[in-house]
Design an enzyme around this catalytic site. Sequence first.
Site, PDB file in Angstrom:
ATOM      1  N   LYS A 102       1.008  -1.186  -0.153  1.00 52.82           N
ATOM      2  CA  LYS A 102       0.669  -0.060  -0.044  1.00 52.82           C
ATOM      3  C   LYS A 102       0.926   1.481  -0.022  1.00 52.82           C
ATOM      4  O   LYS A 102       1.811   1.311   0.612  1.00 52.82           O
ATOM      5  CB  LYS A 102      -0.696  -0.715   1.642  1.00 52.82           C
ATOM      6  CG  LYS A 102      -1.893   0.819   1.281  1.00 52.82           C
ATOM      7  CD  LYS A 102      -3.176   0.472   0.271  1.00 52.82           C
ATOM      8  CE  LYS A 102      -4.498   0.094   0.903  1.00 52.82           C
ATOM      9  NZ  LYS A 102      -5.666  -0.718   0.004  1.00 52.82           N
ATOM     10  N   GLY A 217     -20.345   6.990   2.887  1.00 55.08           N
ATOM     11  CA  GLY A 217     -18.923   7.340   1.405  1.00 55.08           C
ATOM     12  C   GLY A 217     -19.873   6.353   0.214  1.00 55.08           C
ATOM     13  O   GLY A 217     -20.632   6.312  -0.573  1.00 55.08           O
ATOM     14  N   GLY A 219     -17.800   7.556  -2.417  1.00 56.00           N
ATOM     15  CA  GLY A 219     -16.811   7.828  -4.056  1.00 56.00           C
ATOM     16  C   GLY A 219     -17.682   6.039  -4.782  1.00 56.00           C
ATOM     17  O   GLY A 219     -18.015   6.528  -5.350  1.00 56.00           O
ATOM     18  N   VAL A 221     -16.643   3.448  -4.671  1.00 52.75           N
ATOM     19  CA  VAL A 221     -17.412   2.095  -4.778  1.00 52.75           C
ATOM     20  C   VAL A 221     -18.430   2.265  -4.047  1.00 52.75           C
ATOM     21  O   VAL A 221     -19.658   1.420  -3.996  1.00 52.75           O
ATOM     22  CB  VAL A 221     -16.280   1.767  -3.424  1.00 52.75           C
ATOM     23  CG1 VAL A 221     -16.436   0.431  -2.489  1.00 52.75           C
ATOM     24  CG2 VAL A 221     -14.756   1.193  -3.360  1.00 52.75           C
ATOM     25  N   GLY A 222     -18.599   3.316  -3.007  1.00 50.12           N
ATOM     26  CA  GLY A 222     -19.899   3.466  -2.546  1.00 50.12           C
ATOM     27  C   GLY A 222     -21.138   3.687  -3.866  1.00 50.12           C
ATOM     28  O   GLY A 222     -22.372   2.960  -3.227  1.00 50.12           O
ATOM     29  N   TYR A 223     -21.126   4.616  -4.802  1.00 47.62           N
ATOM     30  CA  TYR A 223     -22.110   4.651  -6.235  1.00 47.62           C
ATOM     31  C   TYR A 223     -22.645   3.238  -6.067  1.00 47.62           C
ATOM     32  O   TYR A 223     -22.762   2.534  -6.481  1.00 47.62           O
ATOM     33  CB  TYR A 223     -21.284   5.210  -7.055  1.00 47.62           C
ATOM     34  CG  TYR A 223     -22.030   5.431  -7.805  1.00 47.62           C
ATOM     35  CD1 TYR A 223     -23.288   5.788  -7.817  1.00 47.62           C
ATOM     36  CD2 TYR A 223     -21.285   4.706  -9.343  1.00 47.62           C
ATOM     37  CE1 TYR A 223     -24.342   5.329  -8.768  1.00 47.62           C
ATOM     38  CE2 TYR A 223     -22.278   4.943 -10.067  1.00 47.62           C
ATOM     39  CZ  TYR A 223     -23.665   5.331 -10.084  1.00 47.62           C
ATOM     40  OH  TYR A 223     -24.352   4.933 -11.690  1.00 47.62           O
TER      41      TYR A 223
HETATM   42  N1  GLU Z   1      -7.549  -0.086  -3.461  1.00 42.88           N
HETATM   43  C1  GLU Z   1      -7.998  -0.958  -3.335  1.00 42.88           C
HETATM   44  C2  GLU Z   1      -7.518  -2.207  -1.837  1.00 42.88           C
HETATM   45  O1  GLU Z   1      -7.853  -1.252  -1.256  1.00 42.88           O
HETATM   46  C3  GLU Z   1      -7.434  -2.210  -4.759  1.00 42.88           C
HETATM   47  C4  GLU Z   1      -6.656  -2.738  -5.288  1.00 42.88           C
HETATM   48  C5  GLU Z   1      -5.412  -3.125  -6.007  1.00 42.88           C
HETATM   49  O2  GLU Z   1      -6.300  -3.386  -7.076  1.00 42.88           O
HETATM   50  O3  GLU Z   1      -4.597  -3.371  -5.995  1.00 42.88           O
HETATM   51  O4  GLU Z   1      -8.093  -3.286  -2.108  1.00 42.88           O
END
Ligand code: GLU
Length: 418
Positions: A102, A217, A219, A221-223
Site C-alpha cells: 500500500k 461514502g 465515491g 465504491v459506495g456509488y
Molecule cells: N485499493 C484497493 C484495495 O484496497 C484495490 C487494490 C488493488 O487493486 O491492487 O483493495
Amino acid sequence: MSMWEETKKFIKQTGEKLGLSQGIIERLIEPEMVYEFTIPLKKDDGSLQVFKAWRSQHNSLRGPYKGGIRFHPEVNEDEVKALSALMTIKCAVVNIPFGGGKGGVRVNPKELSERELELLSRAYSAKIAPFIGQDKDIPAPDVNTNPKIMGWMHEEYEKIKGVKEPSAFTGKPVCKGGSKGRVEATGYGGVVVLEKILNLKSQILKLDGSPTIAIQGFGNVGYHFAKFAAERGFKVVGVSDSKGAVYVEDGLDPEATLKCKNEKGTVAGCYCKGSVCDVRFGKTISGEELLELPVDILVPAALEGVINESNMKRIKAKVIIEMANGPVTKQAHDYLTKKGVLIIPGILANAGGVVVSYFEWIQGRQGWRWGKEEVLTKLADVMKKAAKEAWELAIEGRVSLKEAAYLLGVRRLAENLV
Ligand code: GLU
C-alpha cells in the site's frame, strides 16, 4: 488502538489459533520493506510545497506486492503499514497470487489544481519506480486516486524504465490498458458477497422484502455498491459523503444521486427518486446520523475506524458490510458481534477491486482483452467461492466471519512457510 495495532493483534490471535510459532507469526506481521520519502511540488503560484509519502511492501510469500495508493491529508506510516497488511490477507482470502502492499501521500488532493495533481502523481511514481514492477509490486487506485491518476503514474514509470510494461499498474483507464469492469469491481464484488452470505445465513437471519441499506461514502465504491444493490432489489435509503448525508425513506436512485452530487459537489440536498430529485422526497441528516439509521444493512465505504467505541452502542443495522478498509474497530467488532450483528469483513467484502486488478494484470501480460461480462462473471465466481469458504470456517470454528476470513487468509499464507 491504532489500525496498525489492531491489525497486528488480529494476525497474532489468528496465528495462535492456528498453532503457528511466534517466529512465523512475526514473519506474517512485519512489513518486508517500508519506503518513506518526500515529494517536492512546484505549485501553480510558483511556491514550493513538500509532501510526505510512503510505500509499504508488506508480504511477498504468495506473489508480488499488490495494493493501492491513497492521497489523503491524514496518511501516515502506521496507516500505510496496516493497509498493506490487510492487502496481504485479502489477496490470500480470495486466493489470488499476490502479496500485499500500500502507498500513500499526505496531501489533500482537493486543494490541488489538475496540473499540480498530475505533477504529484508523476513524482510519486518516479520515486517508487526502482522498487516496483509487474513481478515486484503493482500499485492501483485507493482513496482519492482513480484511473486517470494511474494512467499518469504508469506512463511516468514506463518512461523512466524505458520499457513497455502493461501490468506494472492496475486500475488504469480502459483505453490505456485497463480492464473493463475494474471501475465497478469493488462495489459489484461487495454486493455479490452480501447476497451470498445472506443466502447462506437465511435460516438464521431473516431480512424481509427489500432490505434497507445506508451507505457511508459515495465515491467509486459506495456509488457502485448502491447501483448494483438497487438493481438487485435492495432499497438504498441513505447515503453520505464527507460534506453531508441524505435520507430518502422510499429508496433513492443511485444514478440520479450521483449526477446531483457531481453538480453540487456533495450528496447533501440530493433527494432523488427515479430520475427526479426533489426536496419533498427526503431529508438532510448528518454523517453520524446516517451510521445510526434503523436500516437492515450498513455499508461503511469511506475510511477506517468510523464505527468505534463512541458510536457502537447506537448502531441499529443487523448487518454491516465493510466496503472500506478497517471501518469497524476491533472493539466495535467484538461488541456488535456479541450483540448478534453480522459483520462482513473488508478483507472479503471489498476484495473485488483487487480481484479485477489481478484480471487486468493477466490481460496485460497476455496482450489480451476480456469483455466486461466475462470479467464480472469471473469476479462473481471468485467472490462467491471465498465467501462460502469463510462462512464455512466461521460455522465450523464457531467464530465471527471476520475471524474466519483471517483464519482462511493467514492459513494460506503460512502454508508457504512449512
Ligand atoms: N485499493 C484497493 C484495495 O484496497 C484495490 C487494490 C488493488 O487493486 O491492487 O483493495
